[in-house]
Design a protein around this motif. Sequence first.
Motif, PDB file in Angstrom:
ATOM      1  N   THR A  66      15.631  -5.592  11.401  1.00  0.00           N
ATOM      2  CA  THR A  66      14.860  -4.768  12.530  1.00  0.00           C
ATOM      3  C   THR A  66      15.419  -5.126  13.808  1.00  0.00           C
ATOM      4  O   THR A  66      15.895  -6.290  14.270  1.00  0.00           O
ATOM      5  N   LEU A  67      15.876  -4.112  14.320  1.00  0.00           N
ATOM      6  CA  LEU A  67      16.560  -4.105  15.849  1.00  0.00           C
ATOM      7  C   LEU A  67      15.524  -3.923  16.839  1.00  0.00           C
ATOM      8  O   LEU A  67      15.091  -2.805  16.971  1.00  0.00           O
ATOM      9  N   GLY A  68      15.313  -4.838  17.486  1.00  0.00           N
ATOM     10  CA  GLY A  68      14.248  -4.847  18.807  1.00  0.00           C
ATOM     11  C   GLY A  68      12.877  -5.249  18.514  1.00  0.00           C
ATOM     12  O   GLY A  68      12.451  -5.104  17.250  1.00  0.00           O
ATOM     13  N   ASN A  69      11.893  -5.212  19.378  1.00  0.00           N
ATOM     14  CA  ASN A  69      10.498  -5.675  19.193  1.00  0.00           C
ATOM     15  C   ASN A  69       9.814  -4.562  18.613  1.00  0.00           C
ATOM     16  O   ASN A  69       9.089  -4.729  17.702  1.00  0.00           O
ATOM     17  N   PRO A  70      10.071  -3.254  18.986  1.00  0.00           N
ATOM     18  CA  PRO A  70       9.163  -2.183  18.185  1.00  0.00           C
ATOM     19  C   PRO A  70       9.194  -2.036  16.786  1.00  0.00           C
ATOM     20  O   PRO A  70       8.250  -1.826  15.851  1.00  0.00           O
ATOM     21  N   SER A  71      10.596  -2.055  16.389  1.00  0.00           N
ATOM     22  CA  SER A  71      10.483  -1.854  14.659  1.00  0.00           C
ATOM     23  C   SER A  71      10.216  -3.234  14.310  1.00  0.00           C
ATOM     24  O   SER A  71       9.598  -3.226  13.081  1.00  0.00           O
ATOM     25  N   THR A  72      10.403  -4.520  14.909  1.00  0.00           N
ATOM     26  CA  THR A  72       9.948  -5.671  14.208  1.00  0.00           C
ATOM     27  C   THR A  72       8.349  -5.725  14.011  1.00  0.00           C
ATOM     28  O   THR A  72       8.139  -6.248  12.928  1.00  0.00           O
ATOM     29  N   GLN A  73       7.758  -5.544  15.139  1.00  0.00           N
ATOM     30  CA  GLN A  73       6.391  -5.431  14.943  1.00  0.00           C
ATOM     31  C   GLN A  73       5.848  -4.461  14.027  1.00  0.00           C
ATOM     32  O   GLN A  73       4.840  -4.665  13.253  1.00  0.00           O
ATOM     33  N   ALA A  74       6.373  -3.418  14.020  1.00  0.00           N
ATOM     34  CA  ALA A  74       5.749  -2.240  13.027  1.00  0.00           C
ATOM     35  C   ALA A  74       6.087  -2.423  11.704  1.00  0.00           C
ATOM     36  O   ALA A  74       5.164  -2.288  10.840  1.00  0.00           O
ATOM     37  N   LEU A  75       7.372  -2.923  11.286  1.00  0.00           N
ATOM     38  CA  LEU A  75       7.686  -3.171   9.867  1.00  0.00           C
ATOM     39  C   LEU A  75       6.973  -4.463   9.387  1.00  0.00           C
ATOM     40  O   LEU A  75       6.967  -4.565   8.171  1.00  0.00           O
ATOM     41  N   LEU A  76       7.391  -5.529  10.252  1.00  0.00           N
ATOM     42  CA  LEU A  76       7.140  -6.809   9.862  1.00  0.00           C
ATOM     43  C   LEU A  76       5.622  -7.512  10.060  1.00  0.00           C
ATOM     44  O   LEU A  76       5.249  -8.564   9.633  1.00  0.00           O
ATOM     45  N   GLN A  77       4.688  -6.406  10.580  1.00  0.00           N
ATOM     46  CA  GLN A  77       3.328  -6.924  10.976  1.00  0.00           C
ATOM     47  C   GLN A  77       3.045  -8.241  11.496  1.00  0.00           C
ATOM     48  O   GLN A  77       2.450  -8.903  11.275  1.00  0.00           O
ATOM     49  N   THR A  78       4.124  -8.514  12.590  1.00  0.00           N
ATOM     50  CA  THR A  78       3.962  -9.439  13.665  1.00  0.00           C
ATOM     51  C   THR A  78       3.462  -9.146  15.039  1.00  0.00           C
ATOM     52  O   THR A  78       3.920  -7.999  15.350  1.00  0.00           O
ATOM     53  N   ARG A  79       2.651  -9.896  15.686  1.00  0.00           N
ATOM     54  CA  ARG A  79       2.475  -9.602  17.102  1.00  0.00           C
ATOM     55  C   ARG A  79       3.150 -10.360  18.090  1.00  0.00           C
ATOM     56  O   ARG A  79       3.189 -10.129  19.303  1.00  0.00           O
ATOM     57  N   GLU A  80       4.184 -11.244  17.531  1.00  0.00           N
ATOM     58  CA  GLU A  80       5.039 -11.987  18.404  1.00  0.00           C
ATOM     59  C   GLU A  80       6.149 -11.202  18.792  1.00  0.00           C
ATOM     60  O   GLU A  80       6.597 -10.159  18.338  1.00  0.00           O
ATOM     61  N   GLY A  81       6.614 -11.614  20.062  1.00  0.00           N
ATOM     62  CA  GLY A  81       7.769 -10.806  20.891  1.00  0.00           C
ATOM     63  C   GLY A  81       9.051 -11.250  20.325  1.00  0.00           C
ATOM     64  O   GLY A  81       9.261 -12.035  19.274  1.00  0.00           O
ATOM     65  N   ILE A  82      10.364 -10.384  20.205  1.00  0.00           N
ATOM     66  CA  ILE A  82      11.642 -10.499  19.801  1.00  0.00           C
ATOM     67  C   ILE A  82      11.955 -11.778  19.989  1.00  0.00           C
ATOM     68  O   ILE A  82      12.790 -12.477  19.095  1.00  0.00           O
ATOM     69  N   MET A  83      11.632 -12.326  21.310  1.00  0.00           N
ATOM     70  CA  MET A  83      12.239 -13.667  21.648  1.00  0.00           C
ATOM     71  C   MET A  83      11.862 -14.893  20.663  1.00  0.00           C
ATOM     72  O   MET A  83      12.454 -15.974  20.296  1.00  0.00           O
ATOM     73  N   ARG A  84      10.665 -14.748  19.966  1.00  0.00           N
ATOM     74  CA  ARG A  84      10.071 -15.680  19.334  1.00  0.00           C
ATOM     75  C   ARG A  84      10.345 -15.276  17.689  1.00  0.00           C
ATOM     76  O   ARG A  84      10.439 -16.239  16.664  1.00  0.00           O
ATOM     77  N   SER A  85      10.615 -13.894  17.445  1.00  0.00           N
ATOM     78  CA  SER A  85      10.698 -13.612  16.021  1.00  0.00           C
ATOM     79  C   SER A  85      12.208 -13.481  15.537  1.00  0.00           C
ATOM     80  O   SER A  85      12.561 -13.841  14.434  1.00  0.00           O
ATOM     81  N   ARG A  86      13.057 -13.375  16.486  1.00  0.00           N
ATOM     82  CA  ARG A  86      14.357 -13.049  16.407  1.00  0.00           C
ATOM     83  C   ARG A  86      15.098 -14.457  15.633  1.00  0.00           C
ATOM     84  O   ARG A  86      14.549 -15.464  15.942  1.00  0.00           O
ATOM     85  N   GLY A  87      15.994 -14.201  14.605  1.00  0.00           N
ATOM     86  CA  GLY A  87      16.618 -15.393  14.121  1.00  0.00           C
ATOM     87  C   GLY A  87      15.649 -16.042  12.646  1.00  0.00           C
ATOM     88  O   GLY A  87      16.326 -17.061  12.218  1.00  0.00           O
ATOM     89  N   ARG A  88      14.286 -15.393  12.585  1.00  0.00           N
ATOM     90  CA  ARG A  88      13.406 -16.115  11.629  1.00  0.00           C
ATOM     91  C   ARG A  88      13.473 -15.181  10.515  1.00  0.00           C
ATOM     92  O   ARG A  88      13.310 -13.978  10.653  1.00  0.00           O
ATOM     93  N   TRP A  89      13.573 -15.471   9.321  1.00  0.00           N
ATOM     94  CA  TRP A  89      13.411 -14.791   8.057  1.00  0.00           C
ATOM     95  C   TRP A  89      11.867 -14.645   7.787  1.00  0.00           C
ATOM     96  O   TRP A  89      11.132 -15.275   8.007  1.00  0.00           O
ATOM     97  N   PHE A  90      11.688 -13.099   7.548  1.00  0.00           N
ATOM     98  CA  PHE A  90      10.417 -12.686   7.153  1.00  0.00           C
ATOM     99  C   PHE A  90      10.628 -12.199   5.542  1.00  0.00           C
ATOM    100  O   PHE A  90      11.753 -11.795   5.302  1.00  0.00           O
TER     101      PHE A  90
END
Length: 273
Positions: A203-227
């Motif tokens: 997932t590239l960037g905050n919007p697609s990450t939050q939409a697809l991975l159902q997380t409210r964390e920002g990209i700085m906290r979620s990037r690099g972590r496996w879901f």
Amino acid sequence: MTPTPEPTPTLRQLLAFYLEAGVDCALAEEPLDRLLDADVPAPRAETPPAAPARPAASPMPLLRGEVAPAPEAAIASAREAARTAPTLEALRELLDKFDGCALKHTATRLVFADGNPQARVMFVGEAPGRDEDLEGLPFVGRSGKLLDRMIAAIGLDRSKAYIANVIPWRPPGNRTPTPQETQICLPFIQRQIELVNPDVLVTLGNPSTQALLQTREGIMRSRGRWFDYDTGSRVIRALPTFHPAYLLRSPSYKRMSWQDLCAIAKALAASAA
């Protein structure tokens, strides 16, 4: 010494600046002189008869040509349509015919996907930009060229990857899609991921990450972590990372992006073993 004033930009330089900033369409057909005296009232037309009461407006003002669908009905229609698509080609045809999202009526064309549908890795961004809207392919502008260089660094190209967006139509003026628009388009990208069935989802960037991975964390906290991304029939490993457009604005984060790319390459190698 008196500092030398900076030269006044030319009209061509101003237009180039506005285009680079994403300002590439007018929001009204007639020019508006904002230097007029604000106290002088504009001429008014004859007051029309009062219209019946209407529901409250959507959070984002609609531009000329946009039609607001009923949110719940549009979302339900999208879910039903996406669920019935047996192939990627059928899904694309459904999107071509789908009228539940107002963005379709202001975009030039549908931006469905690019790359290899049999690829083991799938990249998903937020929405098309101006270049993508003109060509009908995702990630073909400046950020797309950077994405090509990024995946080339780990031995991939568009023949070995599949690329799409959560939103398949360009929002007018590159504005941020509304939550309603995202929810309407979400069933289609979810079905697209299910049909491609990659080993790794990026997932590239905050919007697609939050939409697809159902997380409210920002990209700085979620990037690099496996879901875990559950399609309903399979769990796919998913890794958020920075959107190439963000890296163009903040190149100091390319080092973190490289770490994410190395993790993606390692995961692909492990799944192939």
